[in-house]
Motif scaffolding. Structure first.
Motif, PDB file in Angstrom:
ATOM      1  N   ALA A  70      13.970  15.828   0.430  1.00  0.00           N
ATOM      2  CA  ALA A  70      14.462  14.975   1.032  1.00  0.00           C
ATOM      3  C   ALA A  70      13.795  13.584   1.102  1.00  0.00           C
ATOM      4  N   GLN A  71      14.641  12.453   0.520  1.00  0.00           N
ATOM      5  CA  GLN A  71      13.851  11.422   0.391  1.00  0.00           C
ATOM      6  C   GLN A  71      14.390  10.159   1.546  1.00  0.00           C
ATOM      7  N   GLY A  72      13.687   9.983   2.431  1.00  0.00           N
ATOM      8  CA  GLY A  72      14.083   8.904   3.507  1.00  0.00           C
ATOM      9  C   GLY A  72      13.764   7.402   3.169  1.00  0.00           C
ATOM     10  N   LYS A  73      14.623   6.574   3.444  1.00  0.00           N
ATOM     11  CA  LYS A  73      14.051   5.000   3.571  1.00  0.00           C
ATOM     12  C   LYS A  73      14.704   4.503   4.842  1.00  0.00           C
ATOM     13  N   ILE A  74      13.941   3.271   5.108  1.00  0.00           N
ATOM     14  CA  ILE A  74      14.357   2.653   6.042  1.00  0.00           C
ATOM     15  C   ILE A  74      14.597   1.129   5.728  1.00  0.00           C
ATOM     16  N   TYR A  75      15.491   0.444   6.273  1.00  0.00           N
ATOM     17  CA  TYR A  75      16.087  -0.692   5.926  1.00  0.00           C
ATOM     18  C   TYR A  75      16.005  -1.752   7.020  1.00  0.00           C
ATOM     19  N   ASP A  76      15.961  -3.127   6.734  1.00  0.00           N
ATOM     20  CA  ASP A  76      16.261  -3.977   7.880  1.00  0.00           C
ATOM     21  C   ASP A  76      17.722  -4.453   7.816  1.00  0.00           C
TER      22      ASP A  76
ATOM     23  N   ASP B  64      18.468   5.771   5.039  1.00  0.00           N
ATOM     24  CA  ASP B  64      19.379   6.498   4.237  1.00  0.00           C
ATOM     25  C   ASP B  64      18.449   7.547   3.734  1.00  0.00           C
ATOM     26  N   VAL B  65      19.266   8.727   3.253  1.00  0.00           N
ATOM     27  CA  VAL B  65      18.351  10.117   2.862  1.00  0.00           C
ATOM     28  C   VAL B  65      18.880  10.370   1.683  1.00  0.00           C
ATOM     29  N   LEU B  66      18.215  10.592   0.633  1.00  0.00           N
ATOM     30  CA  LEU B  66      18.890  11.202  -0.656  1.00  0.00           C
ATOM     31  C   LEU B  66      18.103  12.487  -0.833  1.00  0.00           C
ATOM     32  N   LEU B  67      18.682  13.214  -1.781  1.00  0.00           N
ATOM     33  CA  LEU B  67      18.350  14.507  -1.976  1.00  0.00           C
ATOM     34  C   LEU B  67      17.770  14.751  -3.539  1.00  0.00           C
ATOM     35  N   ASP B  68      16.805  15.472  -3.813  1.00  0.00           N
ATOM     36  CA  ASP B  68      16.301  15.562  -5.221  1.00  0.00           C
ATOM     37  C   ASP B  68      15.624  17.009  -5.542  1.00  0.00           C
ATOM     38  N   SER B  69      16.253  17.436  -6.379  1.00  0.00           N
ATOM     39  CA  SER B  69      15.745  18.668  -6.948  1.00  0.00           C
ATOM     40  C   SER B  69      14.655  18.957  -8.100  1.00  0.00           C
TER      41      SER B  69
ATOM     42  N   ASP C 224      18.958  -7.013   6.399  1.00  0.00           N
ATOM     43  CA  ASP C 224      19.481  -7.672   5.176  1.00  0.00           C
ATOM     44  C   ASP C 224      19.556  -6.764   4.032  1.00  0.00           C
ATOM     45  N   GLY C 225      19.265  -5.569   4.456  1.00  0.00           N
ATOM     46  CA  GLY C 225      19.384  -4.362   3.317  1.00  0.00           C
ATOM     47  C   GLY C 225      18.121  -4.208   2.670  1.00  0.00           C
ATOM     48  N   THR C 226      16.956  -4.729   2.738  1.00  0.00           N
ATOM     49  CA  THR C 226      15.342  -4.705   2.539  1.00  0.00           C
ATOM     50  C   THR C 226      15.023  -3.432   2.570  1.00  0.00           C
ATOM     51  N   VAL C 227      14.519  -2.876   1.685  1.00  0.00           N
ATOM     52  CA  VAL C 227      13.805  -1.427   1.794  1.00  0.00           C
ATOM     53  C   VAL C 227      12.226  -1.885   2.670  1.00  0.00           C
ATOM     54  N   LEU C 228      12.033  -1.180   3.814  1.00  0.00           N
ATOM     55  CA  LEU C 228      10.729  -1.498   4.468  1.00  0.00           C
ATOM     56  C   LEU C 228       9.837  -0.305   4.172  1.00  0.00           C
ATOM     57  N   GLY C 229      10.213   0.888   3.941  1.00  0.00           N
ATOM     58  CA  GLY C 229       9.421   2.009   3.558  1.00  0.00           C
ATOM     59  C   GLY C 229      10.077   3.235   3.302  1.00  0.00           C
ATOM     60  N   GLY C 230       9.291   4.242   3.085  1.00  0.00           N
ATOM     61  CA  GLY C 230       9.840   5.476   2.890  1.00  0.00           C
ATOM     62  C   GLY C 230       9.033   6.561   2.997  1.00  0.00           C
ATOM     63  N   GLY C 231       9.969   7.853   2.802  1.00  0.00           N
ATOM     64  CA  GLY C 231       8.848   9.108   2.835  1.00  0.00           C
ATOM     65  C   GLY C 231       9.419  10.393   2.384  1.00  0.00           C
ATOM     66  N   THR C 232       8.856  11.624   2.238  1.00  0.00           N
ATOM     67  CA  THR C 232       9.492  12.747   1.754  1.00  0.00           C
ATOM     68  C   THR C 232       9.234  13.899   2.483  1.00  0.00           C
ATOM     69  N   ASP C 233      10.009  14.731   2.679  1.00  0.00           N
ATOM     70  CA  ASP C 233       9.735  16.243   3.110  1.00  0.00           C
ATOM     71  C   ASP C 233      10.338  17.259   1.896  1.00  0.00           C
ATOM     72  N   SER C 234       9.782  18.196   1.663  1.00  0.00           N
ATOM     73  CA  SER C 234      10.364  19.410   0.833  1.00  0.00           C
ATOM     74  C   SER C 234      10.533  20.649   1.378  1.00  0.00           C
ATOM     75  N   GLU C 235      11.328  21.385   0.610  1.00  0.00           N
ATOM     76  CA  GLU C 235      11.478  22.772   0.961  1.00  0.00           C
ATOM     77  C   GLU C 235      11.293  23.765  -0.337  1.00  0.00           C
ATOM     78  N   ARG C 236      10.778  24.984  -0.209  1.00  0.00           N
ATOM     79  CA  ARG C 236      11.028  25.695  -1.400  1.00  0.00           C
ATOM     80  C   ARG C 236      11.804  27.041  -1.004  1.00  0.00           C
ATOM     81  N   ASP C 237      12.439  27.436  -2.048  1.00  0.00           N
ATOM     82  CA  ASP C 237      13.251  28.542  -1.861  1.00  0.00           C
ATOM     83  C   ASP C 237      13.982  28.549  -0.667  1.00  0.00           C
ATOM     84  N   LEU C 238      15.159  27.637  -0.783  1.00  0.00           N
ATOM     85  CA  LEU C 238      15.950  27.501   0.444  1.00  0.00           C
ATOM     86  C   LEU C 238      17.149  28.501   0.156  1.00  0.00           C
ATOM     87  N   PRO C 239      17.392  29.587   1.006  1.00  0.00           N
ATOM     88  CA  PRO C 239      18.542  30.760   0.619  1.00  0.00           C
ATOM     89  C   PRO C 239      19.730  29.755   0.635  1.00  0.00           C
ATOM     90  N   ALA C 240      20.772  30.508  -0.123  1.00  0.00           N
ATOM     91  CA  ALA C 240      22.143  30.279  -0.016  1.00  0.00           C
ATOM     92  C   ALA C 240      22.734  30.422   1.329  1.00  0.00           C
TER      93      ALA C 240
END
Length: 237
Positions: free
Chosen positions: A167-173, A223-228, A175-191
């Motif tokens: 999970a990739q999170g970003k914060i905005y002001d 905003d939150v994006l997902l990445d595999s 005006d839509g300028t990105v002020l920062g971001g961070g991530t968290d991850s999970e392995r082996d997420l069950p169906a």
């Protein structure tokens, strides 16, 4: 892993663009390649007086003027004293930067501001952009300003387990300028299972004095994006 190195000089002089253009393996109908191209804007040294002790930040604008989102962007500040000797290095990261987005990168110094007279910057970015797997989505998310934290819930509606998800999170002001971001991850997420993520975001300046061209950032959206994918820029610091 495709990535591009770029350099900026010390003493308030920066290159106009990143070194070269990194081309993704995609083309439009006219066979023109889609490109990820990052460019520098304004930059300055500021001191935050809002914490327990004063903290120096290198504030650098980074804009994606290309047509494809980048992967992770990493900006490293090398702190210089009055004699232009290096007294330390610190880094800021952003999970990704979309086309036409600008990131106001805040590189926080671990050295005291009394030691710092200037800074020089190096960095790199991935060309691969985030790819969200089919059947996985953000069910809810909440940005907690006072905790500098973004939390939320991911729902996996697939019929099979997912080996890795970020999970990739970003914060905005406003005006839509990105002020920062961070991530968290999970392995082996069950169906069919949910995952609750917690993303810690970098601390931003709160009280900056005697810097007329700088406004203390005020996050208003997220905003939150997902990445595999598994690509990451190696931490060599």
């Amino acid at each position: 892993m495709d990535r591009r190195h770029y350099l900026m000089a010390a003493g308030g002089v920066v290159s106009a663009t990143f070194s070269g253009v990194v081309t993704a393996e995609e083309h439009d109908e006219d066979n023109t390649p889609y490109e990820t191209e990052l460019q520098f804007g304004d930059h300055q040294l500021v001191v935050d007086h809002g914490g327990v002790s004063p903290t120096a930040y290198a504030v650098v604008e980074v804009e994606n003027v290309g047509t494809v989102a980048s992967g992770e962007v990493s900006v490293t500040a090398g702190w210089l004293d009055e004699a232009e000797s290096r007294v330390g290095d610190d880094r800021a990261r952003l999970p990704s930067l979309r086309p036409d987005e600008t990131w106001l990168a805040h590189v926080r110094s671990r050295s005291g501001p009394e030691e710092i007279e200037d800074f020089e910057v190096t960095g790199e970015y991935e060309t691969g952009h985030p790819r969200s797997p089919h059947g996985v989505g953000v069910a809810e998310s909440d940005y907690r300003v006072e905790d500098e934290q973004l939390i939320g819930r991911i729902k996996n509606t697939r019929d099979e387990d997912l080996e890795r998800l970020e999970a990739q999170g970003k914060i905005y002001d406003a005006d839509g300028t990105v002020l920062g971001g961070g991530t968290d991850s999970e392995r082996d997420l069950p169906a069919g299972r949910d995952w609750t993520f917690e993303i810690w975001l970098p601390r931003l300046p709160e009280v900056v004095e005697d810097t007329p061209n700088y406004e203390v950032p005020e996050p208003t959206d997220h905003d939150v994006l997902l990445d595999s994918r598994t690509h990451r820029i190696a931490d060599s610091s």
